[in-house]
Design an enzyme around this catalytic site. Structure first.
Site, PDB file in Angstrom:
ATOM      1  N   ARG A   1       0.824  -1.206   0.000  1.00 20.61           N
ATOM      2  CA  ARG A   1       0.000   0.000   0.000  1.00 20.61           C
ATOM      3  C   ARG A   1       0.865   1.266   0.000  1.00 20.61           C
ATOM      4  NH1 ARG A   1      -4.555   0.769   4.509  1.00 20.61           N
ATOM      5  NH2 ARG A   1      -2.751   1.303   5.769  1.00 20.61           N
TER       6      ARG A   1
ATOM      7  N   LYS B   1      -2.719   7.010   0.853  1.00 18.67           N
ATOM      8  CA  LYS B   1      -2.512   7.378   2.264  1.00 18.67           C
ATOM      9  C   LYS B   1      -1.470   8.492   2.281  1.00 18.67           C
ATOM     10  CE  LYS B   1      -2.111   4.993   6.697  1.00 18.67           C
ATOM     11  NZ  LYS B   1      -3.228   5.592   7.402  1.00 18.67           N
TER      12      LYS B   1
ATOM     13  N   GLU C   1     -16.228   6.629   5.579  1.00 15.26           N
ATOM     14  CA  GLU C   1     -15.425   6.077   6.677  1.00 15.26           C
ATOM     15  C   GLU C   1     -15.336   7.129   7.765  1.00 15.26           C
ATOM     16  OE1 GLU C   1     -11.305   5.427   5.448  1.00 15.26           O
ATOM     17  OE2 GLU C   1     -11.337   7.219   4.211  1.00 15.26           O
TER      18      GLU C   1
HETATM   19  N1  PXG Z   1      -9.190   5.237   7.030  1.00 14.50           N
HETATM   20  C1  PXG Z   1      -8.282   6.229   7.172  1.00 14.50           C
HETATM   21  C2  PXG Z   1      -8.586   7.560   6.607  1.00 14.50           C
HETATM   22  C3  PXG Z   1      -7.076   5.976   7.858  1.00 14.50           C
HETATM   23  O1  PXG Z   1      -6.184   6.953   7.992  1.00 14.50           O
HETATM   24  C4  PXG Z   1      -7.807   3.694   8.207  1.00 14.50           C
HETATM   25  C5  PXG Z   1      -8.964   4.015   7.510  1.00 14.50           C
HETATM   26  C6  PXG Z   1      -7.601   2.286   8.673  1.00 14.50           C
HETATM   27  O2  PXG Z   1      -6.668   1.617   7.832  1.00 14.50           O
HETATM   28  P1  PXG Z   1      -5.737   0.453   8.392  1.00 14.50           P
HETATM   29  O3  PXG Z   1      -4.934   0.025   7.207  1.00 14.50           O
HETATM   30  O4  PXG Z   1      -4.892   1.055   9.474  1.00 14.50           O
HETATM   31  O5  PXG Z   1      -6.631  -0.619   8.890  1.00 14.50           O
HETATM   32  C7  PXG Z   1      -6.838   4.703   8.411  1.00 14.50           C
HETATM   33  C8  PXG Z   1      -5.604   4.387   9.184  1.00 14.50           C
HETATM   34  C9  PXG Z   1      -1.614   7.676  12.601  1.00 14.50           C
HETATM   35  C10 PXG Z   1      -2.911   7.100  12.207  1.00 14.50           C
HETATM   36  O6  PXG Z   1      -1.588   8.648  13.334  1.00 14.50           O
HETATM   37  C11 PXG Z   1      -3.149   6.486  10.972  1.00 14.50           C
HETATM   38  C12 PXG Z   1      -4.408   5.987  10.653  1.00 14.50           C
HETATM   39  C13 PXG Z   1      -5.397   6.092  11.553  1.00 14.50           C
HETATM   40  C14 PXG Z   1      -5.166   6.691  12.774  1.00 14.50           C
HETATM   41  C15 PXG Z   1      -3.913   7.207  13.114  1.00 14.50           C
HETATM   42  O7  PXG Z   1      -0.580   7.152  12.195  1.00 14.50           O
HETATM   43  N2  PXG Z   1      -4.673   5.425   9.426  1.00 14.50           N
END
Ligand code: PXG
Length: 290
Positions: A50, A149, A182
């Protein structure tokens, strides 16, 4: 604490990037949030795929192979002697001149932080979250695709601010037509009878690694696990709702926009899926020695 920065492990105090880094000036860069559980890096290859796809999505060349990046992550974990960690891998466009043109940046900046994270207070995992729908719509895929991301999280931060102003810790963001996308840092799921549903990636959501794992676990547990366009009505009339993310893991939702979901208490099937997820994190991962 030691930070990986452009090929070296440096002390936290020395882990600095330039004010001319386009990651800072323009949010021009990509990142991953990864977790390790008892010396197992959960879904490391999926996170690498990813990260490199996000980079490709913004025409950013990561100056190292996936394998090297994986090794750098392992080295950072070992250097900090962390059994359980939250890993933040960041690649920016790099140090450049003022002006948007990415060609001003000679080389991407790569850094990796291995630390801990607590996204929500622990008691909320038992009690469940109360959340609201916010006015700010999720970015449409045709502008900045949420599948990338990227370091530009202002869309999500605006949603987060609106949630906080409403007195809750998290926000449901809708797309331009009003379909559920989301939350600000988590994917959203609902359970209705034998259906386990989450919005499709095409509506404009990050294809969460936890999301993919939970869809697979749900299928195994006997659900009909599907990606479907969802409205607030679907959530209001569901049996259970929960959020997924690497940082959040699985967290139950008991109220949306002042309306109780299902029984109004944390759902039993959400708890069962959480247990399945726990088990998965104990065996599915890339091991490192300390
Ligand atoms: N949607 C968004 C917009 C995200 O940023 C997820 C879904 C969940 O994806 P994963 O692959 O983690 O199951 C995310 C996840 C940080 C941080 O500070 C990053 C995320 C979420 C919260 C904090 O690093 N990304």
């Amino acid at each position: 604490m030691l930070i990986y920065l452009n090929g070296k492990l440096v002390k936290k105090e020395d882990a600095k990037v330039s004010v001319f880094d386009h990651g800072l000036l323009y949010g021009d860069g990509v990142f991953e949030g990864i977790r390790s559980y008892d010396r197992l890096v959960f879904k490391l290859h999926e996170h690498m795929d990813r990260l490199y796809a996000s980079a490709q999505g913004i025409s950013l060349t990561i100056p190292m192979e996936k394998k090297e990046m994986e090794k750098a992550i392992m080295d950072t974990l070992k250097a900090n002697a962390l059994r359980d960690a939250y890993i933040r891998a960041v690649v920016t466009r790099g140090d450049g001149d003022l002006g948007l043109d990415p060609r001003n940046c000679r080389r991407a900046t790569v850094f990796i932080i291995a630390d801990k994270i607590a996204l929500y207070p622990t008691d909320l995992y038992r009690k469940g979250l109360k959340i609201v729908t916010v006015p700010t719509r999720r970015n449409i895929p045709e502008s900045l695709n949420p599948q990338i991301k990227s370091l530009n999280y202002l869309n999500n931060i605006l949603g987060k601010i609106e949630a906080i102003n409403a007195g809750v810790p998290e926000a449901i963001m809708l797309d331009q037509s009003g379909f559920v996308t989301e939350c600000t840092g988590d994917n959203i799921f609902m359970i209705k009878d034998d259906l386990l549903l989450t919005p499709p990636v095409s509506v404009g959501v990050l294809n969460g690694i936890t999301r993919q794992a939970v869809l697979a676990l749900g299928e195994k547990a006997g659900f009909r696990a599907q990606e479907r366009m969802l409205t607030r009505f679907d959530l209001f009339t569901s049996d259970e709702v929960f959020l997924t993310g690497t940082a959040a893991e699985i967290i139950p939702v008991v109220m949306i926009d002042g309306r109780s979901i299902g029984t109004g208490r944390v759902g039993t099937r959400t708890l069962a899926l959480t247990e399945d997820f726990r088990k998965l994190t104990k065996k599915d991962g890339v091991r490192y020695a300390l």
